[in-house]
Design a protein around this motif. Sequence first.
Motif, PDB file in Angstrom:
ATOM      1  N   SER A  71      77.846  97.344 -38.910  1.00  7.50           N
ATOM      2  CA  SER A  71      78.116  95.931 -38.589  1.00  7.50           C
ATOM      3  C   SER A  71      77.649  95.589 -37.176  1.00  7.50           C
ATOM      4  CB  SER A  71      79.618  95.628 -38.733  1.00  7.50           C
ATOM      5  OG  SER A  71      80.365  96.390 -37.797  1.00  7.50           O
ATOM      6  N   GLY A  72      77.523  94.282 -36.938  1.00  4.05           N
ATOM      7  CA  GLY A  72      77.109  93.786 -35.626  1.00  4.05           C
ATOM      8  C   GLY A  72      77.715  92.414 -35.384  1.00  4.05           C
ATOM      9  N   PHE A  73      77.319  91.790 -34.284  1.00  2.60           N
ATOM     10  CA  PHE A  73      77.871  90.490 -33.897  1.00  2.60           C
ATOM     11  C   PHE A  73      76.739  89.594 -33.406  1.00  2.60           C
ATOM     12  CE2 PHE A  73      81.068  93.759 -33.023  1.00  2.60           C
ATOM     13  CZ  PHE A  73      82.086  93.337 -33.866  1.00  2.60           C
ATOM     14  N   SER A  74      76.963  88.280 -33.510  1.00  2.00           N
ATOM     15  CA  SER A  74      75.928  87.343 -33.069  1.00  2.00           C
ATOM     16  C   SER A  74      76.550  86.147 -32.355  1.00  2.00           C
ATOM     17  CB  SER A  74      75.099  86.858 -34.267  1.00  2.00           C
ATOM     18  OG  SER A  74      75.935  86.168 -35.184  1.00  2.00           O
ATOM     19  N   ALA A  75      75.727  85.532 -31.492  1.00  2.51           N
ATOM     20  CA  ALA A  75      76.123  84.356 -30.706  1.00  2.51           C
ATOM     21  C   ALA A  75      75.165  83.232 -31.047  1.00  2.51           C
ATOM     22  CB  ALA A  75      76.032  84.691 -29.218  1.00  2.51           C
ATOM     23  N   SER A  76      75.710  82.099 -31.481  1.00  2.00           N
ATOM     24  CA  SER A  76      74.846  81.048 -32.023  1.00  2.00           C
ATOM     25  C   SER A  76      74.955  79.728 -31.254  1.00  2.00           C
ATOM     26  CB  SER A  76      75.196  80.811 -33.495  1.00  2.00           C
ATOM     27  OG  SER A  76      74.423  79.767 -34.034  1.00  2.00           O
ATOM     28  N   ALA A  77      73.853  78.957 -31.332  1.00  2.00           N
ATOM     29  CA  ALA A  77      73.837  77.608 -30.754  1.00  2.00           C
ATOM     30  C   ALA A  77      74.684  76.640 -31.567  1.00  2.00           C
ATOM     31  CB  ALA A  77      72.400  77.107 -30.657  1.00  2.00           C
ATOM     32  N   ASP A  78      75.182  77.072 -32.747  1.00  3.36           N
ATOM     33  CA  ASP A  78      76.121  76.217 -33.497  1.00  3.36           C
ATOM     34  C   ASP A  78      77.563  76.454 -33.021  1.00  3.36           C
ATOM     35  OD1 ASP A  78      76.962  78.595 -34.639  1.00  3.36           O
ATOM     36  OD2 ASP A  78      76.300  78.121 -36.670  1.00  3.36           O
ATOM     37  N   ASN A  79      77.688  77.101 -31.838  1.00  2.00           N
ATOM     38  CA  ASN A  79      78.985  77.342 -31.151  1.00  2.00           C
ATOM     39  C   ASN A  79      79.814  78.459 -31.769  1.00  2.00           C
ATOM     40  OD1 ASN A  79      78.016  75.005 -29.988  1.00  2.00           O
ATOM     41  ND2 ASN A  79      79.864  73.786 -30.261  1.00  2.00           N
ATOM     42  N   THR A  80      79.275  79.170 -32.769  1.00  4.23           N
ATOM     43  CA  THR A  80      80.081  80.196 -33.438  1.00  4.23           C
ATOM     44  C   THR A  80      79.774  81.603 -32.922  1.00  4.23           C
ATOM     45  OG1 THR A  80      78.482  80.515 -35.233  1.00  4.23           O
ATOM     46  CG2 THR A  80      80.235  78.872 -35.590  1.00  4.23           C
ATOM     47  N   VAL A  81      80.794  82.454 -33.056  1.00  8.91           N
ATOM     48  CA  VAL A  81      80.672  83.898 -32.827  1.00  8.91           C
ATOM     49  C   VAL A  81      80.890  84.550 -34.183  1.00  8.91           C
ATOM     50  CG1 VAL A  81      81.618  85.895 -31.612  1.00  8.91           C
ATOM     51  CG2 VAL A  81      81.653  83.626 -30.518  1.00  8.91           C
ATOM     52  N   ALA A  99      80.562  74.918 -26.894  1.00  6.68           N
ATOM     53  CA  ALA A  99      79.129  74.672 -26.666  1.00  6.68           C
ATOM     54  C   ALA A  99      78.386  75.916 -27.170  1.00  6.68           C
ATOM     55  CB  ALA A  99      78.875  74.437 -25.173  1.00  6.68           C
ATOM     56  N   PRO A 100      77.055  75.884 -27.180  1.00 11.92           N
ATOM     57  CA  PRO A 100      76.324  77.063 -27.649  1.00 11.92           C
ATOM     58  C   PRO A 100      76.773  78.355 -26.960  1.00 11.92           C
ATOM     59  CG  PRO A 100      74.811  75.235 -27.433  1.00 11.92           C
ATOM     60  CD  PRO A 100      76.130  74.749 -26.908  1.00 11.92           C
ATOM     61  N   VAL A 101      76.816  79.431 -27.754  1.00 11.36           N
ATOM     62  CA  VAL A 101      77.213  80.746 -27.232  1.00 11.36           C
ATOM     63  C   VAL A 101      75.926  81.458 -26.819  1.00 11.36           C
ATOM     64  CG1 VAL A 101      78.604  82.795 -27.654  1.00 11.36           C
ATOM     65  CG2 VAL A 101      79.053  80.712 -28.969  1.00 11.36           C
ATOM     66  N   ARG A 102      75.793  81.708 -25.510  1.00  3.53           N
ATOM     67  CA  ARG A 102      74.526  82.220 -24.981  1.00  3.53           C
ATOM     68  C   ARG A 102      74.411  83.737 -25.072  1.00  3.53           C
ATOM     69  NH1 ARG A 102      70.740  84.233 -24.467  1.00  3.53           N
ATOM     70  NH2 ARG A 102      69.027  84.075 -22.972  1.00  3.53           N
ATOM     71  N   CYS A 103      75.522  84.472 -24.861  1.00  3.54           N
ATOM     72  CA  CYS A 103      75.394  85.933 -24.854  1.00  3.54           C
ATOM     73  C   CYS A 103      76.629  86.617 -25.432  1.00  3.54           C
ATOM     74  CB  CYS A 103      75.068  86.464 -23.468  1.00  3.54           C
ATOM     75  SG  CYS A 103      75.813  85.612 -22.110  1.00  3.54           S
ATOM     76  N   ILE A 104      76.377  87.839 -25.922  1.00  5.65           N
ATOM     77  CA  ILE A 104      77.440  88.585 -26.607  1.00  5.65           C
ATOM     78  C   ILE A 104      77.224  90.069 -26.382  1.00  5.65           C
ATOM     79  CG2 ILE A 104      76.169  88.777 -28.814  1.00  5.65           C
ATOM     80  CD1 ILE A 104      78.905  88.154 -30.213  1.00  5.65           C
ATOM     81  N   ASP A 105      78.322  90.813 -26.256  1.00  7.18           N
ATOM     82  CA  ASP A 105      78.231  92.264 -26.175  1.00  7.18           C
ATOM     83  C   ASP A 105      79.522  92.862 -26.711  1.00  7.18           C
ATOM     84  OD1 ASP A 105      77.083  94.723 -25.713  1.00  7.18           O
ATOM     85  OD2 ASP A 105      76.567  94.298 -23.624  1.00  7.18           O
ATOM     86  N   TYR A 106      79.439  94.116 -27.153  1.00 11.26           N
ATOM     87  CA  TYR A 106      80.614  94.822 -27.661  1.00 11.26           C
ATOM     88  C   TYR A 106      81.012  95.890 -26.661  1.00 11.26           C
ATOM     89  CZ  TYR A 106      83.688  97.689 -30.496  1.00 11.26           C
ATOM     90  OH  TYR A 106      84.773  98.402 -30.949  1.00 11.26           O
ATOM     91  N   SER A 107      82.297  95.890 -26.277  1.00 12.28           N
ATOM     92  CA  SER A 107      82.809  96.884 -25.342  1.00 12.28           C
ATOM     93  C   SER A 107      83.385  98.065 -26.112  1.00 12.28           C
ATOM     94  CB  SER A 107      83.887  96.269 -24.446  1.00 12.28           C
ATOM     95  OG  SER A 107      84.618  97.290 -23.791  1.00 12.28           O
ATOM     96  N   TYR A 108      82.747  99.222 -25.992  1.00 16.88           N
ATOM     97  CA  TYR A 108      83.278 100.427 -26.628  1.00 16.88           C
ATOM     98  C   TYR A 108      84.526 100.897 -25.888  1.00 16.88           C
ATOM     99  CZ  TYR A 108      79.073 100.556 -29.435  1.00 16.88           C
ATOM    100  OH  TYR A 108      78.079 100.224 -30.331  1.00 16.88           O
ATOM    101  N   ALA A 109      84.657 100.523 -24.618  1.00 18.92           N
ATOM    102  CA  ALA A 109      85.822 100.938 -23.824  1.00 18.92           C
ATOM    103  C   ALA A 109      87.101 100.247 -24.298  1.00 18.92           C
ATOM    104  CB  ALA A 109      85.584 100.644 -22.339  1.00 18.92           C
ATOM    105  N   THR A 110      86.997  98.956 -24.672  1.00 21.19           N
ATOM    106  CA  THR A 110      88.197  98.190 -25.049  1.00 21.19           C
ATOM    107  C   THR A 110      88.240  97.822 -26.529  1.00 21.19           C
ATOM    108  OG1 THR A 110      87.169  96.042 -24.599  1.00 21.19           O
ATOM    109  CG2 THR A 110      88.266  97.145 -22.743  1.00 21.19           C
TER     110      THR A 110
END
Length: 340
Positions: A71-81, A99-110
Motif C-alpha cells: 500500500s501507499g499514500f497520495s496527496a491530491s489537488a482535490d484536497n484529499t489524502v 486546499a490542495p495537498v502539496r506533499c506527503i510522507d510516511y513516518s516509520y518512526a511514528t
Amino acid sequence: MTAVSQSAGRELENPPKDGISNLRFSNHSDHLLVSSWDKTVRLYDASANALRGEFMHGGAVLDCCFHDDSSGFSASADNTVRRLVFNSGREDILGRHDAPVRCIDYSYATGQVITGSWDKTLKCWDPRGASGQEHTLVGTYTQPERVYSLSLVGNRLVVATAGRHVNVYDLRNMNQPEQRRESSLKYQTRCVRCYPNGTGYALSSVEGRVAMEFFDLSESGQSKKYAFKCHRKSEAGRDIVYPVNAIAFHPIYGTFATGGCDGYVNVWDGNNKKRLYQYPKYPSSVAALSFSRDGKLLAVASSYTFEEGEKPHEPDAIFVRSVNEVEVKPKPKVLPNPTS
C-alpha cells in the motif's frame, strides 16, 4: 523528439500523460510509485519495466509515498489524502485539507502519515483507522505559509513553506516547532530533503542554488553550513539560472543528486564540497529523483514543469538508470605526505 543517450537509463513504458509531480522507490523492493498532474498514481516494477497498477483521483496528484509493498499514500489537488491498496486496486480517503495537498510522507518512526497543504497547515494521520472512515486525524499544525516541501529522518520532520520559512519538528512533540528558521537562500524554496545520517537537511531554490544546513545550533554546528550554485550556464556573457526541483540522497554513501530545469542531474559529495558526476542531458526539466533502497538504481522524471508557461514540450518520461559506484561514492581525501 530529442534523442536520449543510452546512459540516461531505460525509459519506462506507459508513462503519465501530464506533468510528473513526484516519484519514489519502495524501501522494500524495486517498485516505483509515480504521481502526476494527469490525476493518476502509477505503480511500476522498475526492474521488469512493467506497470503494476493505476489509481485515478479527482484532481492532479501532487505527491505520493509508500507505506509498504502492499500500500501507499497520495496527496491530491482535490484536497484529499488517500490510501492506495495495490493488490485490490482500492483507494480510501484518509482525510482532507481545505486546499490542495502539496506533499506527503510516511513516518516509520511514528506509524503516521504526514501531509502539508496550501491551506497553510500540516496534518498527521493514523492510517490504521477502519477502512473508509476518516476518523484518523491525529493533529493539525498551523504553518506560517503554504507548505511546499517536507522531509523526514527518524523522529525529525522538516517543513519548508512559501516565504522561505523552515520549521523543524520532533514528531514525538508536535505542539510547536523545535526550531523556526528562515532559508539561507534568497529565493523561493523548491525542495527540502534530510540527510540520511540525521544531522541536517539540504534545501534547493528556484534560483539555481542548494543550501546545506545542520540541526545542531551550536556555533561549531552552524559553522559547517554552506550554500553553492548549480544548474546554471553562461551564455553570451550572462548567467542563465534554473530552478533546482529535486534532491535525492544516496542511501549507502550519503552523497546526493540534484535535478534542475536545465534537464541535468548532478551528483554531489556534500562533505567534500565537490561535484562527483553529471549525467547526460535529459529531454526536459528534471522534475523528481529517487534512488532505490540499495542505491543501485536512480529514477529520473523528465517532465516539463511549466516554468515558462504553456508551450510545446517533450513528452513526459521516466528513466531508470543503473548507478555505477564511481558516480556516487565519495573520493577519499588525499592527506599530505608527512615525510615530504
